[in-house]
Design a protein around this motif. Structure first.
Motif, short mmCIF file in Angstrom:
data_model
loop_
_atom_site.label_atom_id
_atom_site.label_comp_id
_atom_site.label_asym_id
_atom_site.label_seq_id
_atom_site.Cartn_x
_atom_site.Cartn_y
_atom_site.Cartn_z
N TRP A 142 0.84 -1.10 0.10
CA TRP A 142 0.16 0.03 -0.10
C TRP A 142 0.94 1.25 0.09
CZ3 TRP A 142 -3.90 -0.52 4.86
CH2 TRP A 142 -4.32 -1.64 4.69
N HIS A 143 2.22 1.05 0.05
CA HIS A 143 2.98 2.27 0.21
C HIS A 143 3.28 3.42 -0.90
CE1 HIS A 143 7.38 3.42 1.18
NE2 HIS A 143 6.89 4.02 1.92
N GLN A 144 4.09 2.79 -1.89
CA GLN A 144 4.48 3.87 -2.68
C GLN A 144 4.48 3.37 -4.27
OE1 GLN A 144 6.04 7.23 -2.81
NE2 GLN A 144 4.54 7.55 -1.04
N HIS A 145 4.66 4.04 -5.11
CA HIS A 145 4.59 3.79 -6.63
C HIS A 145 5.04 5.07 -7.11
CE1 HIS A 145 4.46 1.90 -10.21
NE2 HIS A 145 3.03 1.76 -10.34
N PRO A 146 6.36 5.34 -6.98
CA PRO A 146 6.69 6.89 -7.08
C PRO A 146 6.64 7.03 -8.82
CG PRO A 146 8.55 5.47 -6.44
CD PRO A 146 7.05 4.78 -5.97
N THR A 147 7.10 6.12 -9.70
CA THR A 147 7.32 6.45 -11.07
C THR A 147 5.64 6.64 -11.64
OG1 THR A 147 7.35 3.99 -11.66
CG2 THR A 147 9.23 5.45 -11.56
N GLN A 148 4.67 5.93 -11.14
CA GLN A 148 3.31 6.29 -11.54
C GLN A 148 2.99 7.67 -11.14
OE1 GLN A 148 1.19 3.96 -13.37
NE2 GLN A 148 0.20 5.99 -13.63
N ARG A 186 -1.19 2.37 -3.33
CA ARG A 186 0.23 2.89 -2.99
C ARG A 186 0.10 4.18 -4.11
NH1 ARG A 186 1.93 -2.82 -5.16
NH2 ARG A 186 1.47 -3.01 -7.33
N VAL A 187 -0.66 4.16 -5.17
CA VAL A 187 -0.57 5.15 -6.13
C VAL A 187 -1.06 6.56 -5.47
CG1 VAL A 187 -1.51 6.02 -8.01
CG2 VAL A 187 -0.94 3.73 -8.08
#
Ligand code: NCD
Length: 358
Positions: A142-148, A186-187
């Protein structure tokens, strides 16, 4: 922080694990370099030698279509060698630990490892285990998806235009609604951090059950349980998929009821600001969070997000790995001011052609 304070690789951190690793300067730099790679993508031969001799491995331990394809295509377009790790046919099935798997990948001479995992924090662990690798988080729990989030910012900036020479000016005070399963997304976490960093005003819109247990530390302008009221004032509507694989079904009475109250139906889309932009990171579940016809409207930038995800990931890989390659291939055409060190390399390498030039 000035550009001269940026790390030797062109980003503030050796890894990209979360949006906060970048700061506003790092975000600006990724978007500027992505712009130069977008120009490359329009050429007959959309490949550049920027990462020739480098190896990028993808380690995806959770399902993916666009993110994995996008990272692998990005690496190939930069002329890196690509290793694609398939969990289903790997020694993880024979009882090998993730740590030993990572050590094995590192021993192959890999330069960057792109990691997706269902558990939050796994890319951080990988970065600690394998200090020789640049680790890119392609989505952790659930945390992160930085490149999205970077792909979404680049998409919005492209649609709104970039007045003057500040690629982030369009975000100042921009009203953004992030709608749906915020709790498990995460997004959403990466988007909120990225939009806040560039000065946009984010409102989270969700049923109370699909909000995080606490919003402490979330840099949002507001929270709403009334989609209709929020949509009217939104210039960007970022839809989220119900994360069924993370148990979100238990948090809504039924899909039909969820769509009726929280879906972007055709009736709601008709009441959007005529200039509003609709984004969705995909995969889209048509008929649930967005009506099928709405997903195909010109204001829905879902295809652009995928196209832009590719150039943003090229930019991230280049900025993390391309530093030493600059002298071989010429400098990148950075729209943002280059660091002093990069500037010296550019001078040494001659004409300002560079990474974006085949
Ligand atoms: C997202 C993800 O995996 O977090 N998809 C993606 O990477 N484009 C969003 C989702 O799965 O809903």
């Amino acid at each position: 922080m000035t550009h001269d304070d940026l790390g030797p690789a062109g980003l503030p951190s050796r890894h990209l694990l979360a949006v906060d690793d970048l700061g506003v300067e790092g975000i600006a730099r990724v978007l500027a370099v992505a712009d130069s790679f977008a120009e490359v993508g329009r050429r007959a031969n959309p490949k550049v030698p920027a990462l020739r001799g480098r190896t990028v491995a993808t380690l995806f331990l959770e399902d993916s279509t666009r993110t994995r394809l996008s990272f692998e295509t990005a690496a190939k377009r930069l002329s890196a060698d690509v290793l694609s790790f398939s969990a289903g046919s790997s020694s993880l099935n024979k009882g090998e630990s993730l740590r030993d798997t990572v050590a094995t990948i590192e021993a192959m001479g890999v330069d960057a490892l792109v990691v997706r995992h269902r558990s939050s924090g796994t890319p951080h662990r990988v970065a600690a285990w394998a200090p020789g690798l640049a680790v890119v988080n392609a989505g952790d729990g659930w945390h992160q998806h930085p490149t999205q989030a970077l792909a979404d910012l680049y998409t919005v900036a492209g649609a709104l235009g970039r007045p003057g020479d500040d690629p982030l000016a369009c975000f100042a005070g921009l009203p953004v609604a992030v709608v749906g399963d915020v709790r498990h997304s995460r997004v959403a976490r990466s988007l909120v951090a990225a939009y806040a960093a560039v000065g946009a005003r984010v409102t989270l819109v969700a049923p109370p059950t699909l909000l995080p247990p606490s919003l402490e530390g979330w840099p949002v302008a507001g929270v709403s349980h009334d989609l209709d009221a929020t949509l009217a004032g939104a210039r960007v509507v970022s839809l989220l998929r119900l994360q069924a694989e993370r148990g979100s079904g238990a948090y809504v009475p039924s899909l039909r009821e969820y769509t009726a109250r929280w879906g972007l139906t055709a009736e709601r889309a008709a009441r959007l600001d005529p200039a509003a932009l609709v984004l969705h990171p995909g995969p889209v579940v048509r008929g649930v969070e967005v009506a099928s016809d709405v997903a195909d409207l010109p204001c829905a930038l879902i295809g652009d997000q995928v196209r832009n995800g590719l150039v943003v990931r090229m930019a991230v890989l280049f900025l993390l790995l391309g530093h030493d390659a600059v002298a071989d291939t010429g400098p990148t055409r950075l729209a943002a001011a280059p660091s002093a060190r990069r500037g010296r390399q550019e001078a040494a390498a001659g004409a300002p052609r560079g990474a974006a030039d085949a």
